[in-house]
Scaffold this active site. Structure first.
Site, PDB file in Angstrom:
ATOM      1  N   HIS A 269       0.889  -1.179   0.000  1.00 15.98           N
ATOM      2  CA  HIS A 269       0.000   0.000   0.000  1.00 15.98           C
ATOM      3  C   HIS A 269       0.919   1.219   0.000  1.00 15.98           C
ATOM      4  CE1 HIS A 269      -3.729  -2.178   0.484  1.00 15.98           C
ATOM      5  NE2 HIS A 269      -3.237  -2.840   1.516  1.00 15.98           N
ATOM      6  N   GLU A 299      -1.313  -6.519  -2.356  1.00 21.41           N
ATOM      7  CA  GLU A 299      -2.376  -5.512  -2.148  1.00 21.41           C
ATOM      8  C   GLU A 299      -1.975  -4.140  -2.724  1.00 21.41           C
ATOM      9  OE1 GLU A 299      -3.842  -5.381   1.878  1.00 21.41           O
ATOM     10  OE2 GLU A 299      -3.567  -7.529   2.195  1.00 21.41           O
ATOM     11  N   ASP A 301      -1.543  -0.691  -4.261  1.00 22.39           N
ATOM     12  CA  ASP A 301      -2.271   0.510  -4.673  1.00 22.39           C
ATOM     13  C   ASP A 301      -1.409   1.704  -4.267  1.00 22.39           C
ATOM     14  OD1 ASP A 301      -4.873   0.128  -2.081  1.00 22.39           O
ATOM     15  OD2 ASP A 301      -2.768   0.671  -1.880  1.00 22.39           O
TER      16      ASP A 301
HETATM   17  O1  G3I Z   1     -20.063  -5.414   6.455  1.00 22.79           O
HETATM   18  C1  G3I Z   1     -20.298  -4.199   7.214  1.00 22.79           C
HETATM   19  C2  G3I Z   1     -21.716  -3.688   6.939  1.00 22.79           C
HETATM   20  O2  G3I Z   1     -22.650  -4.645   7.431  1.00 22.79           O
HETATM   21  C3  G3I Z   1     -21.895  -2.347   7.617  1.00 22.79           C
HETATM   22  O3  G3I Z   1     -23.178  -1.827   7.291  1.00 22.79           O
HETATM   23  C4  G3I Z   1     -20.809  -1.372   7.119  1.00 22.79           C
HETATM   24  C5  G3I Z   1     -20.920   0.001   7.751  1.00 22.79           C
HETATM   25  O4  G3I Z   1     -20.407  -0.069   9.053  1.00 22.79           O
HETATM   26  O5  G3I Z   1     -19.522  -1.914   7.464  1.00 22.79           O
HETATM   27  C6  G3I Z   1     -19.287  -3.145   6.788  1.00 22.79           C
HETATM   28  O6  G3I Z   1     -18.014  -3.639   7.134  1.00 22.79           O
HETATM   29  C7  G3I Z   1     -16.936  -2.914   6.526  1.00 22.79           C
HETATM   30  C8  G3I Z   1     -16.078  -3.937   5.748  1.00 22.79           C
HETATM   31  O7  G3I Z   1     -14.898  -3.301   5.200  1.00 22.79           O
HETATM   32  C9  G3I Z   1     -16.867  -4.577   4.600  1.00 22.79           C
HETATM   33  O8  G3I Z   1     -17.220  -3.601   3.668  1.00 22.79           O
HETATM   34  C10 G3I Z   1     -16.091  -2.311   7.637  1.00 22.79           C
HETATM   35  O9  G3I Z   1     -16.831  -1.268   8.247  1.00 22.79           O
HETATM   36  C11 G3I Z   1     -14.822  -1.719   7.053  1.00 22.79           C
HETATM   37  O10 G3I Z   1     -13.941  -1.295   8.096  1.00 22.79           O
HETATM   38  C12 G3I Z   1     -14.078  -2.797   6.257  1.00 22.79           C
HETATM   39  O11 G3I Z   1     -12.921  -2.183   5.651  1.00 22.79           O
HETATM   40  C13 G3I Z   1     -11.969  -3.128   5.130  1.00 22.79           C
HETATM   41  C14 G3I Z   1     -10.662  -2.982   5.912  1.00 22.79           C
HETATM   42  O12 G3I Z   1      -9.697  -3.906   5.372  1.00 22.79           O
HETATM   43  C15 G3I Z   1     -10.862  -3.283   7.381  1.00 22.79           C
HETATM   44  O13 G3I Z   1      -9.611  -3.034   8.044  1.00 22.79           O
HETATM   45  C16 G3I Z   1     -11.711  -2.786   3.673  1.00 22.79           C
HETATM   46  O14 G3I Z   1     -12.889  -2.981   2.901  1.00 22.79           O
HETATM   47  C17 G3I Z   1     -10.599  -3.667   3.125  1.00 22.79           C
HETATM   48  O15 G3I Z   1     -10.217  -3.239   1.813  1.00 22.79           O
HETATM   49  C18 G3I Z   1      -9.358  -3.579   4.021  1.00 22.79           C
HETATM   50  O16 G3I Z   1      -8.434  -4.489   3.540  1.00 22.79           O
HETATM   51  C19 G3I Z   1      -7.215  -4.638   4.313  1.00 22.79           C
HETATM   52  C20 G3I Z   1      -6.723  -6.054   4.111  1.00 22.79           C
HETATM   53  O17 G3I Z   1      -7.726  -6.972   4.471  1.00 22.79           O
HETATM   54  C21 G3I Z   1      -5.427  -6.284   4.869  1.00 22.79           C
HETATM   55  N1  G3I Z   1      -4.402  -5.308   4.468  1.00 22.79           N
HETATM   56  C22 G3I Z   1      -4.844  -3.915   4.646  1.00 22.79           C
HETATM   57  C23 G3I Z   1      -6.112  -3.665   3.835  1.00 22.79           C
HETATM   58  C24 G3I Z   1      -6.522  -2.214   3.942  1.00 22.79           C
HETATM   59  O18 G3I Z   1      -6.846  -1.909   5.270  1.00 22.79           O
END
Ligand code: G3I
Length: 392
Positions: A269, A299, A301
């Protein structure tokens, strides 16, 4: 155990907070100059990316020509709701990794209650489109339900860990190219001499939880490549140097104990505004390769939140970072593939996690919000075109 040395020769960890603070100063300069400026304020010319002859080639095609893979992360909802995006994804990606659907909070929200529906949908999409399928991630300190590892004995915690892994990996056995078994277990800021992150697993089981996790995954699917995945060790910074030292120590120890570990995942990242280079990365990657491990960029970007507003300038700087990073990394023959964290700017985690202060949509990925190739696609193609073909 004495504190680990690091390749920067320094021991003052550059915390992520003050690293970002320094970034803020640099960003202000960038906003004015419209160019990337070094810490001394001298503009660094960013040369436009050369358009390759195969500029219309799908990214997976250029990767396959060198016996490497190119893939991307995405979510079920993006593919289901956006046929144009699904078509662009099928064109460019030779591998699909679920962005969130295989994380613990989705797969086992309650003890022993498994939900493979979203992961199955994505595995089927990958199979229908002739793509490899990658699992992310079995053990992580984020997106793990609050019941995990809490108010349990060490034996009960180990049972939770091994059961989750066994059930999940067995469900997809034979369909998965690779699994991120353990994600982000290194965190020098937690103050341990082994640089391990203080997680519920470390507290319940000690450092041995990592080997336990890999052995459980190998038992459930002997064919899958098992990967240790981490971030923040790409650049020539003090913090990255400590992370490299911690990762090298961990992977050396795992290999020495015969742990079924096959690859390192570099999340990558990256930041559009940092001027730190990647000069220390090749030596580290060679040390990893010397352990007999493959390496994947997992990952990729480039965060553009502090870059100038002008999209052409931003796209050029972002592409330059893709090009400089991949030119360095693909020189290491152990690097077997490149995976971006998302494919189109329309769907990126950075919109939520690193929005621009001017409110403009972020542009960190190879395709723009209308699924058109940006200079970053040319940069990735150039890097694959220049790379040595991997042995069969
Ligand atoms: O599923 C819930 C939904 O039910 C709810 O309505 C909504 C609003 O609160 O949240 C949804 O969950 C979200 C989830 O993504 C699914 O969309 C979480 O809030 C949100 O925090 C989560 O973010 C993810 C993040 O990891 C969490 O740390 C990102 O999409 C995802 O791209 C990101 O990916 C990580 C890798 O797994 C590990 N490396 C770092 C990378 C970036 O942080």
């Amino acid at each position: 155990m004495p504190p680990l040395p690091n390749d920067a020769g320094t021991s003052t960890p550059l915390t992520r907070r003050n690293f970002l603070a320094r970034l803020g100063v640099l960003s202000a300069a960038v906003a004015g100059a419209g160019l990337l400026t070094a810490c001394g304020g001298v503009p660094l010319a960013v040369t436009p990316i050369t358009r390759p002859e195969n500029s219309d080639s799908p990214l997976t095609e250029a990767a396959s020509a060198k016996a490497m893979l190119f893939g991307a992360a995405t979510g079920q909802w993006c593919l289901q709701s956006d046929p144009q995006f699904a078509a662009a994804f099928a064109q460019h990606a030779g591998l699909l990794v679920p962005e969130n659907e295989l994380k613990w909070d989705t797969v086992e929200p309650q003890p022993g209650v498994f939900n493979f529906g979203p992961g199955d949908w994505l595995a089927d999409f990958a199979a229908r489109n002739g793509m490899l399928f990658r699992g992310h991630t079995l053990v992580w300190h984020n997106q793990t339900p609050s019941w995990v590892g809490v108010n349990v004995t060490s034996a009960q915690a180990e049972q939770q860990l091994t059961n989750h892994i066994a059930q999940t990996v067995a469900h997809y056995a034979g369909r998965v190219h690779s699994w991120d078994v353990v994600n982000e277990a290194i965190n020098p800021g937690d103050g341990r001499s082994d640089y391990l992150r203080n997680t519920v697993w470390l507290n319940a089981l000690g450092p041995g939880y990592i080997e336990t996790a890999f052995r459980a995954a190998a038992a459930a699917d002997p064919a899958a490549l098992l990967v240790y995945n981490d971030y923040g060790f790409e650049y020539d910074t003090d913090d990255a140097a400590l992370r490299r030292a911690g990762i090298l120590r961990l992977l050396t120890s795992l290999k020495a104990s015969g742990t079924p570990l096959h690859a390192l995942g570099i999340q990558a990242h990256l930041e559009g505004t940092t001027t730190a280079g990647f000069t220390r990365l090749p030596g580290f990657l060679q040390q990893i390769a010397d352990l007999g491990l493959k390496i994947f960029v997992t990952e990729l970007d480039v965060c553009d939140r502090s870059l100038p507003a002008d999209t052409q300038t931003r796209d050029t700087i972002v592409a330059d970072v893709y090009q400089r990073f991949l030119d360095v990394v693909l020189q290491q023959i152990a690097v077997a593939g490149v995976i971006t964290w998302g494919l189109s700017d329309r769907y990126t985690w950075l919109s939520q996690f690193a929005p621009r202060s001017d409110g403009r949509p972020v542009r960190p990925l190879p395709l723009d919000g209308n699924y058109q190739a940006k200079p970053a696609v040319w940069a990735i193609l150039n890097a694959f075109n220049a790379a040595v073909r991997r042995g069969a």
